[in-house]
Design a protein around this motif. Structure first.
Motif, PDB file in Angstrom:
ATOM      1  N   ILE A  59       0.851  -1.192   0.000  1.00  0.00           N
ATOM      2  CA  ILE A  59       0.000   0.000   0.000  1.00  0.00           C
ATOM      3  C   ILE A  59       0.884   1.238   0.000  1.00  0.00           C
ATOM      4  N   THR A  60       0.570   2.160  -0.902  1.00  0.00           N
ATOM      5  CA  THR A  60       1.258   3.440  -0.943  1.00  0.00           C
ATOM      6  C   THR A  60       0.251   4.530  -0.586  1.00  0.00           C
ATOM      7  N   ALA A  61       0.522   5.224   0.491  1.00  0.00           N
ATOM      8  CA  ALA A  61      -0.369   6.299   0.942  1.00  0.00           C
ATOM      9  C   ALA A  61       0.339   7.641   0.702  1.00  0.00           C
ATOM     10  N   TYR A  62      -0.089   8.379  -0.321  1.00  0.00           N
ATOM     11  CA  TYR A  62       0.550   9.659  -0.657  1.00  0.00           C
ATOM     12  C   TYR A  62       0.134  10.736   0.332  1.00  0.00           C
ATOM     13  N   VAL A 135      -6.470  -3.261   5.799  1.00  0.00           N
ATOM     14  CA  VAL A 135      -5.466  -2.262   6.169  1.00  0.00           C
ATOM     15  C   VAL A 135      -5.733  -0.937   5.455  1.00  0.00           C
ATOM     16  N   ALA A 136      -6.084  -1.032   4.153  1.00  0.00           N
ATOM     17  CA  ALA A 136      -6.377   0.194   3.397  1.00  0.00           C
ATOM     18  C   ALA A 136      -7.563   0.950   4.005  1.00  0.00           C
ATOM     19  N   ASP A 137      -8.588   0.214   4.431  1.00  0.00           N
ATOM     20  CA  ASP A 137      -9.749   0.865   5.061  1.00  0.00           C
ATOM     21  C   ASP A 137      -9.357   1.557   6.360  1.00  0.00           C
ATOM     22  N   GLU A 138      -8.456   0.917   7.138  1.00  0.00           N
ATOM     23  CA  GLU A 138      -8.000   1.534   8.388  1.00  0.00           C
ATOM     24  C   GLU A 138      -7.237   2.824   8.111  1.00  0.00           C
ATOM     25  N   ILE A 139      -6.386   2.808   7.078  1.00  0.00           N
ATOM     26  CA  ILE A 139      -5.636   4.025   6.734  1.00  0.00           C
ATOM     27  C   ILE A 139      -6.592   5.094   6.232  1.00  0.00           C
ATOM     28  N   ARG A 140      -7.545   4.679   5.412  1.00  0.00           N
ATOM     29  CA  ARG A 140      -8.520   5.611   4.851  1.00  0.00           C
ATOM     30  C   ARG A 140      -9.316   6.314   5.958  1.00  0.00           C
ATOM     31  N   GLY A 141      -9.607   5.581   7.009  1.00  0.00           N
ATOM     32  CA  GLY A 141     -10.397   6.154   8.099  1.00  0.00           C
ATOM     33  C   GLY A 141      -9.565   6.811   9.184  1.00  0.00           C
ATOM     34  N   ALA A 143      -7.904   9.482  11.225  1.00  0.00           N
ATOM     35  CA  ALA A 143      -8.211  10.921  11.324  1.00  0.00           C
ATOM     36  C   ALA A 143      -7.017  11.787  10.947  1.00  0.00           C
ATOM     37  N   THR A 144      -5.833  11.393  11.350  1.00  0.00           N
ATOM     38  CA  THR A 144      -4.645  12.189  11.032  1.00  0.00           C
ATOM     39  C   THR A 144      -4.348  12.141   9.538  1.00  0.00           C
ATOM     40  N   TYR A 145      -4.488  10.943   8.924  1.00  0.00           N
ATOM     41  CA  TYR A 145      -4.202  10.843   7.488  1.00  0.00           C
ATOM     42  C   TYR A 145      -5.204  11.651   6.672  1.00  0.00           C
ATOM     43  N   GLN A 146      -6.428  11.762   7.161  1.00  0.00           N
ATOM     44  CA  GLN A 146      -7.435  12.545   6.432  1.00  0.00           C
ATOM     45  C   GLN A 146      -7.065  14.029   6.369  1.00  0.00           C
ATOM     46  N   LYS A 147      -6.110  14.461   7.212  1.00  0.00           N
ATOM     47  CA  LYS A 147      -5.658  15.861   7.184  1.00  0.00           C
ATOM     48  C   LYS A 147      -4.468  16.064   6.257  1.00  0.00           C
ATOM     49  N   ILE A 148      -3.757  14.947   5.896  1.00  0.00           N
ATOM     50  CA  ILE A 148      -2.495  15.141   5.162  1.00  0.00           C
ATOM     51  C   ILE A 148      -2.442  14.350   3.848  1.00  0.00           C
ATOM     52  N   TYR A 149      -3.578  13.767   3.408  1.00  0.00           N
ATOM     53  CA  TYR A 149      -3.516  12.982   2.173  1.00  0.00           C
ATOM     54  C   TYR A 149      -3.105  13.873   0.993  1.00  0.00           C
ATOM     55  N   LEU A 158      -4.610   6.644  -1.937  1.00  0.00           N
ATOM     56  CA  LEU A 158      -4.242   5.284  -1.550  1.00  0.00           C
ATOM     57  C   LEU A 158      -4.129   4.415  -2.792  1.00  0.00           C
ATOM     58  N   VAL A 159      -2.982   3.789  -2.967  1.00  0.00           N
ATOM     59  CA  VAL A 159      -2.755   2.929  -4.134  1.00  0.00           C
ATOM     60  C   VAL A 159      -2.327   1.559  -3.632  1.00  0.00           C
ATOM     61  N   TYR A 160      -3.027   0.522  -4.066  1.00  0.00           N
ATOM     62  CA  TYR A 160      -2.655  -0.853  -3.692  1.00  0.00           C
ATOM     63  C   TYR A 160      -3.170  -1.812  -4.768  1.00  0.00           C
ATOM     64  N   GLY A 161      -2.621  -3.024  -4.783  1.00  0.00           N
ATOM     65  CA  GLY A 161      -2.868  -3.959  -5.887  1.00  0.00           C
ATOM     66  C   GLY A 161      -3.941  -4.978  -5.635  1.00  0.00           C
ATOM     67  N   GLN A 162      -4.910  -4.686  -4.766  1.00  0.00           N
ATOM     68  CA  GLN A 162      -5.928  -5.683  -4.459  1.00  0.00           C
ATOM     69  C   GLN A 162      -6.769  -6.033  -5.683  1.00  0.00           C
ATOM     70  N   GLN A 163      -7.050  -5.052  -6.545  1.00  0.00           N
ATOM     71  CA  GLN A 163      -7.871  -5.351  -7.718  1.00  0.00           C
ATOM     72  C   GLN A 163      -7.202  -6.379  -8.619  1.00  0.00           C
ATOM     73  N   THR A 164      -5.875  -6.270  -8.760  1.00  0.00           N
ATOM     74  CA  THR A 164      -5.154  -7.252  -9.570  1.00  0.00           C
ATOM     75  C   THR A 164      -5.254  -8.637  -8.969  1.00  0.00           C
ATOM     76  N   VAL A 165      -5.061  -8.726  -7.658  1.00  0.00           N
ATOM     77  CA  VAL A 165      -5.148 -10.021  -6.976  1.00  0.00           C
ATOM     78  C   VAL A 165      -6.564 -10.581  -7.078  1.00  0.00           C
ATOM     79  N   ASP A 166      -7.573  -9.725  -6.902  1.00  0.00           N
ATOM     80  CA  ASP A 166      -8.963 -10.191  -7.000  1.00  0.00           C
ATOM     81  C   ASP A 166      -9.259 -10.757  -8.383  1.00  0.00           C
ATOM     82  N   ARG A 167      -8.749 -10.098  -9.426  1.00  0.00           N
ATOM     83  CA  ARG A 167      -8.973 -10.613 -10.783  1.00  0.00           C
ATOM     84  C   ARG A 167      -8.289 -11.957 -10.970  1.00  0.00           C
ATOM     85  N   LEU A 168      -7.085 -12.089 -10.400  1.00  0.00           N
ATOM     86  CA  LEU A 168      -6.380 -13.367 -10.502  1.00  0.00           C
ATOM     87  C   LEU A 168      -7.143 -14.472  -9.779  1.00  0.00           C
ATOM     88  N   PHE A 169      -7.660 -14.157  -8.584  1.00  0.00           N
ATOM     89  CA  PHE A 169      -8.427 -15.155  -7.843  1.00  0.00           C
ATOM     90  C   PHE A 169      -9.701 -15.540  -8.597  1.00  0.00           C
TER      91      PHE A 169
END
Length: 301
Positions: A59-62, A135-141, A143-149, A158-169
């Motif tokens: 997960i990359t959180a900018y 984990v992505a949902d926890e970061i998304r929610g 409070a501190t990250y919501q001030k500095i995204y 938030l960038v992560y590869g879950q969609q790729t893994v889901d398609r593979l599954f």
């Protein structure tokens, strides 16, 4: 022991007596088990590909350029405490630009005139890729990250590869269902061929069987040669399938690996030995079950 050798002799006689039908049964078992074996190999390869992709999930959180050091450290500390997180790192704007420079041969950086448009980021490595969405949902929610995204919205930041893994599954699940259906069809066809072969053997020996019954031969003694004949067909067919897959492993697979170096196709010997054992066992089950069904229907013992 003498009965066992008698069963072998009689099964060989039945084999030669109905050679064309027996060969048809063997070829059917061979082709069925060959396709099943190839599906096994493909399944192992797909599992390795999925595992390889999963291991790269992160997960990359900018974060915004004006984010304070205290807020960034607070978010990092919160993320480190989450389940499924292996490590948390930080990439500065300058590091992000340098990483981009080393990963591209384009001269686009020279056109920026010293301006760095890339944001800093918090980089999260996972110990369990299956928890990436959690984990992505926890970061998304957070409070501190919501001030500095870093971008217009939290989701864009938030960038992560879950969609790729889901398609593979989803793909592997579909292939698995298709494979099971095809295997069931092939097993059914092989059993039909063995059933017909044993039926012909029973009809060819019906007078001999009647005499054996008159002199008091047991049902097991009468069944033995036909079970042995079905097992003989199965063993020959399964060994042909194993031999063909082994030839493919030795000569075709290295060429495929050379052409598709980006895929993990290097299955170890243990995996192939497991597949071979399954094929031989499946062949014996098909042969014995097909023979038993034929005897139950036509021999009545």
């Amino acid at each position: 022991m003498s009965s066992f050798f008698y069963f072998i002799r009689e099964s060989l006689k039945g084999f030669t007596r109905n050679l064309s039908t027996a060969l048809g049964s063997i070829v059917t078992i061979f082709l069925s088990l060959l396709i099943i074996g190839i599906f096994f190999v493909g399944g192992f390869v797909v599992e390795k590909v999925v595992s390889s992709v999963e291991s790269e999930v992160s997960i990359t959180a900018y974060v915004a350029d004006d984010a304070s050091e205290a807020d960034i450290q607070k978010v990092e500390s919160d993320i480190e405490g989450l389940e499924g997180v292996a490590s948390v790192g930080f990439t500065t704007k300058d590091q992000a630009l340098e990483n981009f420079r080393s990963s591209t041969t384009s001269d686009i950086i020279d056109t920026l005139d010293g301006v760095n448009p890339l944001p800093a980021s918090i980089d999260v490595e996972l110990s369990d890729p299956q928890l990436v969405e959690q984990v992505a949902d926890e970061i998304r929610g957070n409070a501190t990250y919501q001030k500095i995204y870093g971008y217009d919205t939290v989701d864009e930041s938030l960038v992560y590869g879950q969609q790729t893994v889901d398609r593979l599954f989803a793909l592997t699940s579909s292939v698995r269902y298709i494979g099971v259906a095809l295997v069931a069809l092939l097993v059914f066809v092989a059993m039909v061929f063995i059933n017909n072969t044993i039926r012909l053997a029973i009809l060819a020996r019906r007078k001999e069987i009647a005499i054996m019954r008159l002199v008091g031969a047991s049902n097991g003694f009468i069944r033995g040669p036909f079970l042995m004949e079905g097992a003989l067909h199965a063993i020959i067919g399964s060994l042909l399938a194993v031999g063909t897959i082994e030839l493919l492993r030795r000569f075709a697979l290295p060429k495929i690996q050379g052409a598709l170096m980006f895929l993990p196709l290097d299955l170890n010997t243990t995996a192939f030995l497991f597949i071979y054992a399954v094929l031989v066992a499946a062949g014996l089950v098909i042969g014995l079950l097909g023979s038993a069904l034929a005897m139950r229907r036509y021999l009545k013992v």
